[in-house]
Structures are given as structure tokens and as C-alpha cells.
Design a protein around this motif. Structure first.
Motif, short mmCIF file in Angstrom:
data_model
loop_
_atom_site.label_atom_id
_atom_site.label_comp_id
_atom_site.label_asym_id
_atom_site.label_seq_id
_atom_site.Cartn_x
_atom_site.Cartn_y
_atom_site.Cartn_z
N TYR A 170 18.06 -4.46 -2.25
CA TYR A 170 17.10 -5.52 -1.94
C TYR A 170 16.40 -5.25 -0.61
N THR A 203 12.94 9.72 -4.09
CA THR A 203 12.90 8.47 -4.87
C THR A 203 13.44 8.70 -6.28
N SER A 241 16.82 4.66 4.23
CA SER A 241 16.09 5.30 5.33
C SER A 241 16.87 6.44 5.98
N THR A 268 15.23 -2.50 0.22
CA THR A 268 14.23 -1.44 -0.01
C THR A 268 13.00 -1.94 -0.73
N VAL A 269 12.91 -3.25 -1.00
CA VAL A 269 11.89 -3.76 -1.91
C VAL A 269 10.47 -3.43 -1.46
N ASP A 270 10.22 -3.36 -0.16
CA ASP A 270 8.87 -3.07 0.32
C ASP A 270 8.54 -1.58 0.26
N ASP A 271 9.48 -0.74 0.67
CA ASP A 271 9.21 0.69 0.78
C ASP A 271 9.56 1.48 -0.47
N TYR A 272 10.58 1.03 -1.21
CA TYR A 272 11.00 1.75 -2.42
C TYR A 272 11.22 0.75 -3.56
N PRO A 273 10.17 0.10 -4.03
CA PRO A 273 10.35 -0.90 -5.09
C PRO A 273 10.92 -0.30 -6.38
#
Length: 210
Positions: A113, A65, A39, A115-120
Motif C-alpha cells: 500500500y 517492477t 525503494s 507503493t501505490v503512487d510510485d508502483y501501482p
């Protein structure tokens, strides 16, 4: 016409990309990811730290990304693609301890780990870079231990593998990065014992009694 277009137009067709710029960009990206978390990373910050323009970064990566995925792949560029061939569970645990014994690897694991929701895509890149063959080797090693009587026959190697994966994430989340490989090996051995695992020495003792 923007800076990126000007630079691209000035470059002769077929001219190879500057390898030093590539390395500087990827190094800056992974260092910022480790230091600040996703972030707090931007293409502009990466360009500044790498000593290049934003256009130079965007010529290589269309967005942040893609840049971070590239940085993760670069970080593990020397990882062995071959499936690990552990002779037993102890060798497997020792291999994990060697990896998790690196403070850099532990911090990167925590960062990714989160970032799993926003940057899988980043966590997927990490899994790919570390090698899916490793997961197959874990299951094979656990299954062999079950066949050899070192794990109870009712234990599902797939489920136990998931438990061990969660245990690894818990360990790097709550233990200081200064903990060494011996402590990590002991931790995983304790988790395995809860599933009924008998280390080699203990198992051999039972065999002798029989």
C-alpha cells in the motif's frame, strides 16, 4: 556482446529454464521487498541474494517492477482461485482474521500500500493474486446479512465493504503484528456493529422475543 547475450547464445533452443534459479530469484525478491521496501530493492541486490547473475534475472524479467510483480504472484501462487462461499458474516470475519493473523501477510500488505503512487502495478498484482472473486463474495455476504435482517435495510453493501477494507488497512498499520485472530475478529465485529450489524446470537435473541 554482453553477458546476457553470451549466455543466451550458449543456450540450446528450447532448453527449459532452471526452476531452482526461478525460485531463488522470486524468493529473494519477496524477502527483500518485505525487509526493505520497494525503494531499497534493486535487481542487483536480488541477484546477489539469489546467488545468480543480473543477466539471469533480466532473462526472466525486463525490469524491477516486472520482477516484483512476479514475486507477488509467486508468493500467493497457492491461493484458491475459487470465490469464497461464506455461510455468514462471522465466517467471513474469521477468514479475514486468519489472513491478517499472519505477520508476513500484514507486513507485505503495508509495504504494497505504501507503493501505490510510485508502483501501482504492485498493489494491482496483490489484488489480482488475492482474487477479485473475494470482493464479490464480501458484497454477497453483506447483502445476504441485510436481507436476513442482520444489517439495517438502508446499509449499502458496497459502501460497507469499502469501510471494512479501510478498517483492515488501519488495523495492520497501527496494531502490533503479535495481535492474534481473536482480537482481529473482535475488531471487525465492532466496526460492523457501528453499521448496525447484529451478530447471530443477538439476532436470534430478538427473534425469540418476537
Amino acid at each position: 556482446m554482453g553477458l546476457d547475450d553470451d549466455t543466451r547464445a550458449a543456450r540450446p533452443p528450447g532448453r527449459p529454464r532452471n526452476a531452482r534459479a526461478d525460485e531463488a530469484i522470486l524468493t529473494a525478491a519477496i524477502d527483500l521487498l518485505l525487509e526493505r521496501g520497494v525503494s531499497q530493492v534493486s535487481v542487483e541486490q536480488v541477484a546477489r541474494l539469489a546467488g545468480v547473475t543480473r543477466a539471469t534475472v533480466y532473462r526472466r524479467f525486463p525490469n524491477l517492477t516486472a520482477l516484483l510483480v512476479g514475486a507477488i504472484e509467486w508468493e500467493y501462487r497457492d491461493a484458491d482461485d475459487a470465490a469464497p462461499d461464506w455461510p455468514d458474516v462471522e465466517a467471513m470475519v474469521a477468514s479475514w482474521a486468519a489472513q491478517l493473523g499472519s505477520p508476513r501477510d500484514r507486513k507485505l500488505m503495508r509495504r504494497l500500500y505504501a507503493t501505490v503512487d510510485d508502483y501501482p502495478e504492485l498493489l494491482q498484482a496483490y489484488a489480482d493474486a488475492r482474487g477479485h472473486r473475494g470482493a464479490e463474495s464480501v458484497r454477497a455476504t453483506l447483502d445476504r446479512a441485510r436481507r436476513d435482517g442482520r444489517l439495517p435495510s438502508h446499509v449499502d453493501p458496497v459502501v460497507l465493504q469499502q469501510i471494512l477494507g479501510g478498517a483492515a488497512l488501519l488495523y495492520v498499520s497501527v496494531h502490533p503484528d503479535t495481535s492474534g485472530e481473536d482480537a482481529i475478529e473482535a475488531y471487525f465485529t465492532d466496526v460492523l456493529r457501528q453499521a448496525g450489524y447484529r451478530p447471530a446470537a443477538a439476532h436470534e435473541g430478538v427473534q425469540d422475543d418476537d
